[in-house]
Design a protein around this motif. Sequence first.
Motif, PDB file in Angstrom:
ATOM      1  N   CYS A 282       0.844  -1.191   0.000  1.00 43.27           N
ATOM      2  CA  CYS A 282       0.000   0.000   0.000  1.00 43.27           C
ATOM      3  C   CYS A 282       0.880   1.241   0.000  1.00 43.27           C
ATOM      4  CB  CYS A 282      -0.924  -0.001   1.221  1.00 43.27           C
ATOM      5  SG  CYS A 282      -2.152   1.329   1.197  1.00 43.27           S
ATOM      6  N   LEU A 283       0.388   2.313  -0.650  1.00 37.09           N
ATOM      7  CA  LEU A 283       1.111   3.575  -0.752  1.00 37.09           C
ATOM      8  C   LEU A 283       0.301   4.692  -0.112  1.00 37.09           C
ATOM      9  CD1 LEU A 283       2.186   3.420  -4.512  1.00 37.09           C
ATOM     10  CD2 LEU A 283       3.678   3.043  -2.551  1.00 37.09           C
ATOM     11  N   ALA A 284       1.020   5.695   0.431  1.00 37.91           N
ATOM     12  CA  ALA A 284       0.378   6.902   0.946  1.00 37.91           C
ATOM     13  C   ALA A 284       1.404   8.018   0.943  1.00 37.91           C
ATOM     14  CB  ALA A 284      -0.176   6.687   2.349  1.00 37.91           C
ATOM     15  N   ILE A 285       0.964   9.251   0.700  1.00 37.97           N
ATOM     16  CA  ILE A 285       1.842  10.420   0.676  1.00 37.97           C
ATOM     17  C   ILE A 285       1.205  11.505   1.529  1.00 37.97           C
ATOM     18  CG2 ILE A 285       2.843  12.230  -0.772  1.00 37.97           C
ATOM     19  CD1 ILE A 285       3.097  10.247  -3.005  1.00 37.97           C
ATOM     20  N   ASP A 286       1.991  12.102   2.450  1.00 36.54           N
ATOM     21  CA  ASP A 286       1.453  13.142   3.314  1.00 36.54           C
ATOM     22  C   ASP A 286       1.542  14.503   2.631  1.00 36.54           C
ATOM     23  OD1 ASP A 286       4.081  13.991   3.528  1.00 36.54           O
ATOM     24  OD2 ASP A 286       4.411  13.041   5.477  1.00 36.54           O
ATOM     25  N   SER A 287       1.123  15.548   3.351  1.00 42.29           N
ATOM     26  CA  SER A 287       1.066  16.885   2.760  1.00 42.29           C
ATOM     27  C   SER A 287       2.440  17.471   2.475  1.00 42.29           C
ATOM     28  CB  SER A 287       0.291  17.828   3.690  1.00 42.29           C
ATOM     29  OG  SER A 287       0.901  17.879   4.969  1.00 42.29           O
ATOM     30  N   ASP A 288       3.491  16.925   3.091  1.00 41.50           N
ATOM     31  CA  ASP A 288       4.851  17.386   2.823  1.00 41.50           C
ATOM     32  C   ASP A 288       5.517  16.627   1.686  1.00 41.50           C
ATOM     33  OD1 ASP A 288       4.688  19.263   4.831  1.00 41.50           O
ATOM     34  OD2 ASP A 288       5.452  17.893   6.364  1.00 41.50           O
ATOM     35  N   ALA A 313      12.759   6.155   7.696  1.00 37.95           N
ATOM     36  CA  ALA A 313      12.402   5.436   8.921  1.00 37.95           C
ATOM     37  C   ALA A 313      11.703   4.144   8.546  1.00 37.95           C
ATOM     38  CB  ALA A 313      11.504   6.294   9.817  1.00 37.95           C
ATOM     39  N   THR A 314      11.727   3.187   9.488  1.00 42.03           N
ATOM     40  CA  THR A 314      11.040   1.908   9.316  1.00 42.03           C
ATOM     41  C   THR A 314      10.297   1.584  10.603  1.00 42.03           C
ATOM     42  OG1 THR A 314      12.700   1.084   7.773  1.00 42.03           O
ATOM     43  CG2 THR A 314      11.277  -0.548   8.827  1.00 42.03           C
ATOM     44  N   LEU A 315       9.021   1.284  10.480  1.00 41.06           N
ATOM     45  CA  LEU A 315       8.193   0.925  11.628  1.00 41.06           C
ATOM     46  C   LEU A 315       7.764  -0.525  11.468  1.00 41.06           C
ATOM     47  CD1 LEU A 315       6.617   1.740  14.183  1.00 41.06           C
ATOM     48  CD2 LEU A 315       4.727   2.418  12.690  1.00 41.06           C
ATOM     49  N   ASN A 316       8.132  -1.364  12.427  1.00 39.77           N
ATOM     50  CA  ASN A 316       7.812  -2.786  12.356  1.00 39.77           C
ATOM     51  C   ASN A 316       6.383  -3.030  12.834  1.00 39.77           C
ATOM     52  OD1 ASN A 316      10.404  -3.544  11.444  1.00 39.77           O
ATOM     53  ND2 ASN A 316      11.196  -3.475  13.540  1.00 39.77           N
ATOM     54  N   ILE A 317       5.585  -3.601  11.954  1.00 38.26           N
ATOM     55  CA  ILE A 317       4.192  -3.949  12.249  1.00 38.26           C
ATOM     56  C   ILE A 317       3.969  -5.367  11.762  1.00 38.26           C
ATOM     57  CG2 ILE A 317       1.774  -3.361  11.840  1.00 38.26           C
ATOM     58  CD1 ILE A 317       2.616  -0.513  11.352  1.00 38.26           C
ATOM     59  N   GLU A 318       3.211  -6.152  12.514  1.00 42.93           N
ATOM     60  CA  GLU A 318       3.109  -7.577  12.206  1.00 42.93           C
ATOM     61  C   GLU A 318       2.512  -7.825  10.827  1.00 42.93           C
ATOM     62  OE1 GLU A 318       1.523 -11.714  14.264  1.00 42.93           O
ATOM     63  OE2 GLU A 318       1.119  -9.776  15.188  1.00 42.93           O
ATOM     64  N   TYR A 319       1.317  -7.305  10.569  1.00 44.88           N
ATOM     65  CA  TYR A 319       0.677  -7.519   9.269  1.00 44.88           C
ATOM     66  C   TYR A 319       0.063  -6.203   8.783  1.00 44.88           C
ATOM     67  CZ  TYR A 319       1.175 -12.510  10.104  1.00 44.88           C
ATOM     68  OH  TYR A 319       1.684 -13.758  10.343  1.00 44.88           O
ATOM     69  N   PRO A 320       0.871  -5.306   8.231  1.00 45.95           N
ATOM     70  CA  PRO A 320       0.310  -4.038   7.729  1.00 45.95           C
ATOM     71  C   PRO A 320      -0.522  -4.275   6.474  1.00 45.95           C
ATOM     72  CG  PRO A 320       2.618  -4.217   7.129  1.00 45.95           C
ATOM     73  CD  PRO A 320       2.321  -5.401   8.012  1.00 45.95           C
ATOM     74  N   ARG A 321      -1.737  -3.708   6.443  1.00 48.40           N
ATOM     75  CA  ARG A 321      -2.613  -3.927   5.293  1.00 48.40           C
ATOM     76  C   ARG A 321      -3.113  -2.630   4.674  1.00 48.40           C
ATOM     77  NH1 ARG A 321      -2.287  -7.228   2.154  1.00 48.40           N
ATOM     78  NH2 ARG A 321      -4.463  -7.183   1.551  1.00 48.40           N
ATOM     79  N   GLY A 322      -2.789  -1.500   5.249  1.00 50.42           N
ATOM     80  CA  GLY A 322      -3.253  -0.241   4.682  1.00 50.42           C
ATOM     81  C   GLY A 322      -2.624   0.935   5.394  1.00 50.42           C
ATOM     82  N   ILE A 323      -2.542   2.071   4.702  1.00 46.04           N
ATOM     83  CA  ILE A 323      -1.938   3.278   5.261  1.00 46.04           C
ATOM     84  C   ILE A 323      -2.843   4.460   4.936  1.00 46.04           C
ATOM     85  CG2 ILE A 323       0.116   4.740   5.354  1.00 46.04           C
ATOM     86  CD1 ILE A 323       1.703   2.479   4.172  1.00 46.04           C
ATOM     87  N   ALA A 324      -2.970   5.374   5.892  1.00 41.93           N
ATOM     88  CA  ALA A 324      -3.683   6.632   5.666  1.00 41.93           C
ATOM     89  C   ALA A 324      -2.961   7.721   6.438  1.00 41.93           C
ATOM     90  CB  ALA A 324      -5.138   6.534   6.123  1.00 41.93           C
ATOM     91  N   THR A 325      -2.799   8.881   5.827  1.00 40.38           N
ATOM     92  CA  THR A 325      -2.120  10.000   6.476  1.00 40.38           C
ATOM     93  C   THR A 325      -3.145  10.989   6.999  1.00 40.38           C
ATOM     94  OG1 THR A 325      -1.948  11.184   4.371  1.00 40.38           O
ATOM     95  CG2 THR A 325      -0.106   9.762   4.997  1.00 40.38           C
ATOM     96  N   THR A 326      -2.756  11.749   8.025  1.00 39.03           N
ATOM     97  CA  THR A 326      -3.620  12.770   8.609  1.00 39.03           C
ATOM     98  C   THR A 326      -3.154  14.151   8.174  1.00 39.03           C
ATOM     99  OG1 THR A 326      -2.257  12.865  10.603  1.00 39.03           O
ATOM    100  CG2 THR A 326      -4.086  11.300  10.596  1.00 39.03           C
ATOM    101  N   ASN A 327      -3.945  15.173   8.517  1.00 40.48           N
ATOM    102  CA  ASN A 327      -3.602  16.535   8.106  1.00 40.48           C
ATOM    103  C   ASN A 327      -2.330  17.042   8.777  1.00 40.48           C
ATOM    104  OD1 ASN A 327      -5.856  16.675   6.460  1.00 40.48           O
ATOM    105  ND2 ASN A 327      -7.161  17.456   8.101  1.00 40.48           N
ATOM    106  N   ASP A 328      -2.055  16.540   9.989  1.00 38.92           N
ATOM    107  CA  ASP A 328      -0.857  16.986  10.694  1.00 38.92           C
ATOM    108  C   ASP A 328       0.326  16.047  10.479  1.00 38.92           C
ATOM    109  OD1 ASP A 328      -1.919  14.866  11.992  1.00 38.92           O
ATOM    110  OD2 ASP A 328      -1.963  15.776  13.987  1.00 38.92           O
ATOM    111  N   ASN A 329       0.227  15.189   9.440  1.00 41.37           N
ATOM    112  CA  ASN A 329       1.313  14.274   9.083  1.00 41.37           C
ATOM    113  C   ASN A 329       1.682  13.349  10.246  1.00 41.37           C
ATOM    114  OD1 ASN A 329       1.400  15.501   6.577  1.00 41.37           O
ATOM    115  ND2 ASN A 329       2.909  17.013   7.232  1.00 41.37           N
TER     116      ASN A 329
END
Length: 329
Positions: A282-288, A313-329
């Motif tokens: 999955c892909l996501a891009i923040d406001s920056d 950076a790398t964040l270890n998560i067991e089973y990542p299935r989706g990404i969403a960014t917020t307004n404050d990144n």
Amino acid sequence: MYYLIFYCLAGYCDKHKNEELTFYCRTCQYPVCMRCRLTTHEDHTTEDLVDFASRTRRDLNVALDENKGFRFHMLNEIEELRVYAEKTNEAKNEITKLVSGRREQFHKAIDRVCDAMLSKLETEVEREQERVVEDKDAVERDMLTLSQKIATANQMADFGSDIEVVRCRHDILGSLKLAKKEVPLSMTGIKLNIEFTFQTQAEMSLRYLVGRLSTDLTPPRYISVSEVATFRVENTSDVINSICPSMDDKCWVACGWKSEVFLFDRFGQRVRTKSLGRDVDCLAIDSDGNAYVSCREEHSVKRFDRNFRRRMATLNIEYPRGIATTNDN
């Protein structure tokens, strides 16, 4: 009402009195006789009057059938409007009955609450008045005792001998002092502190407690969208598993859970291809402009700078299935 009046035309030519009207001039749109056809209307398009009349009758019958059908639809429309008016009136009567019922229910509920409140007020006041009577009787008894002691002390002070006054001095003063202490003047104060208050917002919310008409509801706002472009990802038959917009009117696309991501412009032209080393879920891009990529194999979410130039950076998560960014990144 409007009426169509038809005049029966003579079957003979106005110009050639003895000639019957046997042809129809399509150019002049008028019936003519044989002599007119050969002279005045020689260069015009003509046809047999009987044939033209037959075709005209067929056209009239078709037009009549259409108008009769349209009239039938108009009658149906009138009937539907009548039924709609009746149903609207029935709905009004039904809602009026429901609102009136709610009014009666609220009146009864308010009466019960007010009666209970007044009954409690009456009980509290009666109880306090009984206590006031008891306190009053106690004070009157103590006042009678004090009056007797005052009279005794007054008689001793006015008519007692010096020896009696001196001898009874401590007893009389002590009795007066003790009598004054025994009078519980603090009990005479009214202890009941009762007031009536109400919430000013209750009247504002009362209309919502009664109910609400559907016409009072704010209709939802719909967003109009239009298609800008449609394109196919070339040189691949894989499923598009993720897509996210870029900041420069382009979009990143990931296909088939592979390690490559593709940058397309709004017209479907591939601008860049970037390999991230691992499968992209999955892909996501923040406001920056920073990019976030989830990876199933590594059980992680990676953060890249703008346009995937460098991993930050790398964040270890067991089973990542989706990404969403917020307004404050």
